[in-house]
Design a protein around this motif. Structure first.
Motif, PDB file in Angstrom:
ATOM      1  N   ASP A   1      -0.383   8.026  -1.361  1.00 48.79           N
ATOM      2  CA  ASP A   1      -0.319   8.841  -2.576  1.00 48.79           C
ATOM      3  C   ASP A   1      -0.353  10.336  -2.280  1.00 48.79           C
ATOM      4  OD1 ASP A   1      -0.342   6.420  -3.996  1.00 48.79           O
ATOM      5  OD2 ASP A   1      -2.534   6.432  -4.094  1.00 48.79           O
TER       6      ASP A   1
ATOM      7  N   PRO B   1     -10.703   0.446  -9.779  1.00 47.03           N
ATOM      8  CA  PRO B   1     -10.783   0.920 -11.160  1.00 47.03           C
ATOM      9  C   PRO B   1     -11.409  -0.145 -12.066  1.00 47.03           C
ATOM     10  CG  PRO B   1      -8.660   1.483 -10.218  1.00 47.03           C
ATOM     11  CD  PRO B   1      -9.360   0.586  -9.229  1.00 47.03           C
TER      12      PRO B   1
ATOM     13  N   THR C   1       0.853  -1.184   0.000  1.00 49.37           N
ATOM     14  CA  THR C   1       0.000   0.000   0.000  1.00 49.37           C
ATOM     15  C   THR C   1       0.886   1.229   0.000  1.00 49.37           C
ATOM     16  OG1 THR C   1      -1.674  -1.207   1.257  1.00 49.37           O
ATOM     17  CG2 THR C   1      -1.879   1.182   1.183  1.00 49.37           C
TER      18      THR C   1
ATOM     19  N   ARG D   1      -5.035   9.919   0.505  1.00 48.45           N
ATOM     20  CA  ARG D   1      -5.306   8.969  -0.577  1.00 48.45           C
ATOM     21  C   ARG D   1      -4.233   7.898  -0.548  1.00 48.45           C
ATOM     22  NH1 ARG D   1      -7.108   9.381  -6.701  1.00 48.45           N
ATOM     23  NH2 ARG D   1      -6.018   7.544  -7.433  1.00 48.45           N
TER      24      ARG D   1
ATOM     25  N   VAL E   1      -8.200   1.923  -4.622  1.00 49.79           N
ATOM     26  CA  VAL E   1      -7.910   3.326  -4.343  1.00 49.79           C
ATOM     27  C   VAL E   1      -8.760   3.726  -3.138  1.00 49.79           C
ATOM     28  CG1 VAL E   1      -7.955   5.678  -5.227  1.00 49.79           C
ATOM     29  CG2 VAL E   1      -7.386   3.766  -6.760  1.00 49.79           C
ATOM     30  N   HIS E   2      -8.086   4.181  -2.095  1.00 45.55           N
ATOM     31  CA  HIS E   2      -8.705   4.445  -0.799  1.00 45.55           C
ATOM     32  C   HIS E   2      -8.536   5.923  -0.491  1.00 45.55           C
ATOM     33  CE1 HIS E   2      -9.386   3.111   3.510  1.00 45.55           C
ATOM     34  NE2 HIS E   2      -8.891   4.314   3.676  1.00 45.55           N
ATOM     35  N   GLN E   3      -9.648   6.619  -0.225  1.00 45.90           N
ATOM     36  CA  GLN E   3      -9.558   8.032   0.145  1.00 45.90           C
ATOM     37  C   GLN E   3     -10.362   8.267   1.415  1.00 45.90           C
ATOM     38  OE1 GLN E   3      -9.655  11.081  -2.852  1.00 45.90           O
ATOM     39  NE2 GLN E   3     -10.974  12.349  -1.575  1.00 45.90           N
TER      40      GLN E   3
ATOM     41  N   ASN F   1      -5.911  -2.928  -8.113  1.00 48.28           N
ATOM     42  CA  ASN F   1      -5.539  -1.864  -7.186  1.00 48.28           C
ATOM     43  C   ASN F   1      -6.799  -1.298  -6.550  1.00 48.28           C
ATOM     44  OD1 ASN F   1      -2.766  -1.949  -7.793  1.00 48.28           O
ATOM     45  ND2 ASN F   1      -3.127  -0.725  -9.623  1.00 48.28           N
TER      46      ASN F   1
ATOM     47  N   THR G   1      -3.188   3.810  -2.193  1.00 54.35           N
ATOM     48  CA  THR G   1      -3.464   2.781  -3.197  1.00 54.35           C
ATOM     49  C   THR G   1      -2.932   1.461  -2.678  1.00 54.35           C
ATOM     50  OG1 THR G   1      -3.301   4.375  -5.015  1.00 54.35           O
ATOM     51  CG2 THR G   1      -3.134   2.042  -5.591  1.00 54.35           C
ATOM     52  N   GLN G   2      -3.817   0.487  -2.630  1.00 58.27           N
ATOM     53  CA  GLN G   2      -3.435  -0.859  -2.208  1.00 58.27           C
ATOM     54  C   GLN G   2      -3.266  -1.690  -3.475  1.00 58.27           C
ATOM     55  OE1 GLN G   2      -6.255  -2.849   0.325  1.00 58.27           O
ATOM     56  NE2 GLN G   2      -4.732  -4.314   1.024  1.00 58.27           N
ATOM     57  N   HIS G   3      -2.061  -2.162  -3.692  1.00 63.47           N
ATOM     58  CA  HIS G   3      -1.726  -2.943  -4.883  1.00 63.47           C
ATOM     59  C   HIS G   3      -1.843  -4.426  -4.509  1.00 63.47           C
ATOM     60  CE1 HIS G   3      -0.093   0.810  -6.506  1.00 63.47           C
ATOM     61  NE2 HIS G   3       0.415   0.982  -5.296  1.00 63.47           N
TER      62      HIS G   3
ATOM     63  N   SER H   1     -16.995  -1.005  -5.063  1.00 68.82           N
ATOM     64  CA  SER H   1     -16.695   0.185  -4.279  1.00 68.82           C
ATOM     65  C   SER H   1     -17.190  -0.010  -2.853  1.00 68.82           C
ATOM     66  CB  SER H   1     -17.360   1.417  -4.897  1.00 68.82           C
ATOM     67  OG  SER H   1     -18.771   1.283  -4.845  1.00 68.82           O
TER      68      SER H   1
END
Length: 168
Positions: free
Chosen positions: A43, A103, A40, A56, A81-83, A79, A58-60, A108
């Motif tokens: 960002d 993505p 993770t 923000r 994307v966590h905000q 991936n 990003t968990q890969h 979600s």
């Protein structure tokens, strides 16, 4: 079909201490260092003049971490994307918005949180919704993810409490 989750947890740390931690890069890096096997990245982290904190991540997720049925349906790497946005109000509370998206529209998660003073520190309440758009397995994944979040959010508060104690 989306699944809902909710819960609450308490901390001996104050609302102000927790909110201040959320605005520090060293807090987020420590939190990410203790996360699971996925990589993770932090960002961005922004603290506005009104005290609003926006982060923000990003968990890969490597294909090897995905359930086989999901890995077969998802091309390439996945991936998340966590905000998170944490906004203080004039009543000593902090309101949070958490969004996680995949993505490609595969799914979600959205959650609302309320961090308020409590007799012995603070109390975090949360409610959210998980929506996975993968045929045949989406409902099972929603149930699993919702249950996991209901357990993980209190764990994040415990981590934050320890972090505040050690770094205040």
């Amino acid at each position: 079909m989306a699944r809902s989750f909710d819960g609450s947890t308490e901390s001996p740390a104050s609302v102000e201490q927790i909110h201040a931690a959320f605005g520090r890069e060293d807090y987020w890096l420590a939190r990410l260092a203790g996360s699971d096997a996925a990589t993770t990245t932090l960002d961005s982290l922004t603290v506005d003049a009104d005290g609003t904190v926006t982060v923000r991540l990003t968990q890969h997720l490597g294909r090897q971490l995905l359930p086989k049925v999901v890995a077969n349906l998802v091309p390439g790497e996945l991936n998340l994307v966590h905000q998170e946005t944490w906004t203080p109000d004039n009543d000593g509370q902090v309101h949070g918005q958490i969004q996680v998206s995949v993505p490609g529209g595969l799914g979600s998660c959205r959650a609302k949180t309320w961090l308020a003073p409590a007799d012995t520190g603070s109390r975090l309440r949360f409610t959210g919704r998980v929506d996975v758009k993968i045929p045949l397995v989406g409902g099972n994944l929603e149930k699993t993810i919702g249950a996991s979040l209901s357990e993980n959010i209190p764990e994040v508060v415990r981590f934050t409490t320890t972090w505040v104690t050690e770094n205040a």
